[in-house]
Write a protein that holds these residues in place. Structure first.
Motif: not given
Length: 487
Positions: A219-224, A228-231, A330-334
């Motif tokens: 869902r987060i990657n669809e919104i953003s 960047p790509l978010i894990a 930049n690809a990030l991770s929560i």
């Protein structure tokens, strides 16, 4: 079922603050090979079926000569379906390589299985802070978590007895079939029917949590739009994503707040802004500012406002004075931290100093509303109010990222942060409504947690966060100059 001691501290007569003296995952393999004559193949040949302990996924612990074969084979399976997973695992492999000579102690999250080889017990261990791809088989002597081991065997026995009972199988008959020269425990293990599969109840609960996190990640990657790509990952406990939080890409307005988006002026640099930027004739100069970027990296000192070209400007999208408006790259991770700070954010890629990393967004509210909310936040011990006080300490507006926000909602505080706050003006030139941009204060390495100082503001003189919301919050940054409290 959740392990009674998730952090696996030593108990009963041993110092409480000592964690498990496990051998580092890579060095464990060396130790097994040397001391137990176990096989661990790290070569270019196909990974054959192992009869002795080995890493659950050998390709995770890649060496230079593993890149072309084992890693390639792994990518063919699940990696192509999930680029987030590929980035996450690659980042962990970098971390494993960096720590392979470390003396750092590691903690066990849960035990997934066990086996007996030459009467020696080996456990399949899921490590706190590492993905399942990093699971390793460990000899019992490497582990000092008696409670976890006890509960594992208790659960294993219940499942096995139920399995035998349902199939009317007799232990005596199974046991007699084994060779006499083997030890009792080895014979018992080998008597276990090969079609019995132990299922860790904790691991099953963890899979449910991971599925929920994958849904949030999608869902987060669809919104953003994956920029960047978010894990989203939790390799620590059974905590899922906060259900009350709503991910938004940009600021939303609260009651009695309006955010203008039509600037009155823009530059007329039809042939590009480079020359006029250098001569201070473009947007920064118009607002008595300085050229903020060099090769897309921020170069002005903290406390100075950034004026980017806006939608009235005649320059193109590739203008060097357009950075924040293009979003982070930049690809990030929560991720779930293992040191008590809850959720945090780390980078999955190297970030050079001066890079735009993210924008702090949320619900823009009046200070009167912020005061009301701050009293509740004070009781809850949370810190998401950010005063927009660049030009005026009496600015009537505040950004509240408690319920609405983006990835910045999860960035933790540090008294020695690696992110710096800047105030940015683009399509909105109202001095009371700057966009809050976070830039890399230094070079930030892969897997490093991203942090900013909650007391940092655009002019470095007043608190960013509303004091009522953080006065009771203890600082956990553990930096040498830690202030112990957030205010």
């Amino acid at each position: 079922m959740e392990p009674p001691i998730k952090k696996a501290k030593l108990t009963s007569g041993i110092k409480d603050d000592v964690t498990i003296p496990c051998v580092m995952v890579l060095e464990t393999l060396v130790k097994l090979t040397a001391d137990q004559h176990c096989k661990f193949q790290l070569n270019n040949h196909a990974v054959k079926k192992q009869e002795l302990p080995f890493a659950q996924n050998p390709w995770f612990y890649k060496q230079k000569h593993l890149k072309k074969t084992v890693l390639k084979r792994a990518k063919k399976s699940a990696f192509r379906k999930d680029s987030c997973k590929q980035l996450v695992v690659e980042a962990y492999r970098v971390r494993a390589e960096q720590l392979k000579n470390s003396t750092k102690l590691f903690e066990v999250e849960y035990i997934a299985n066990f086996k007996m080889i030459s009467s020696i017990r080996y456990y399949l261990v899921k490590w706190v802070g590492w993905p399942m791809e990093a699971n390793t088989w460990e000899p019992a002597d490497n582990l000092s978590c008696p409670n976890l081991i006890h509960d594992f065997h208790e659960d294993y026995t219940k499942q096995l007895n139920l399995f035998l009972k349902e199939r009317k199988l007799s232990w005596n008959k199974l046991f007699v079939q084994q060779k006499k020269e083997k030890g009792v425990f080895q014979k018992l293990f080998e008597s276990t029917p090969t079609n019995f599969k132990y299922v860790s109840l904790y691991a099953e609960e963890k899979r449910k949590v991971l599925y929920q996190l994958q849904m949030w990640q999608k869902r987060i990657n669809e919104i953003s739009k994956s920029m960047p790509l978010i894990a989203v990952e939790n390799e620590v406990d059974l905590c899922s994503f906060p259900p009350e939080f709503e991910y938004v890409e940009s600021n939303i307005t609260g009651k009695d707040v309006f955010i203008p988006t039509d600037p009155l002026i823009g530059c007329d640099c039809t042939n590009g802004c480079t020359f006029r930027l250098l001569s201070n004739g473009c947007c920064p100069g118009i607002h008595k500012g300085r050229v903020p970027y060099a090769n897309k990296l921020v170069k002005i000192k903290p406390g100075k406002a950034i004026f980017e070209c806006n939608k009235r400007c005649k320059c193109g999208v590739d203008c060097p004075n357009r950075v924040v408006q293009h979003g982070p790259r930049n690809a990030l991770s929560i991720y779930r931290t293992s040191n008590g700070k809850g959720w945090g954010v780390k980078t999955l890629q190297f970030i050079p100093k001066g890079t735009f990393v993210m924008e702090y967004v949320g619900e823009v509210i009046t200070n009167d509303e912020a005061e009301k909310r701050g009293k509740q936040y004070d009781n809850d011990g949370i810190t998401y109010l950010f005063d927009l006080d660049y030009y005026d300490s009496e600015n009537p507006l505040t950004v509240d990222a408690t319920r609405y926000g983006n990835i910045s909602h999860f960035v933790n505080h540090s008294c020695s942060p690696n992110l710096q706050v800047y105030n940015v003006f683009i399509n909105n030139l109202d001095p009371s409504l700057p966009r809050i941009a976070l830039f890399a204060k230094c070079n930030i390495g892969t897997n490093e947690e991203l942090t900013f100082d909650y007391q940092m503001t655009g002019d470095n003189t007043t608190d960013t966060a509303n004091s009522s919301s953080i006065k009771r919050t203890r600082c956990l940054c553990a930096s040498p100059n830690c202030r112990e409290w957030l205010v």
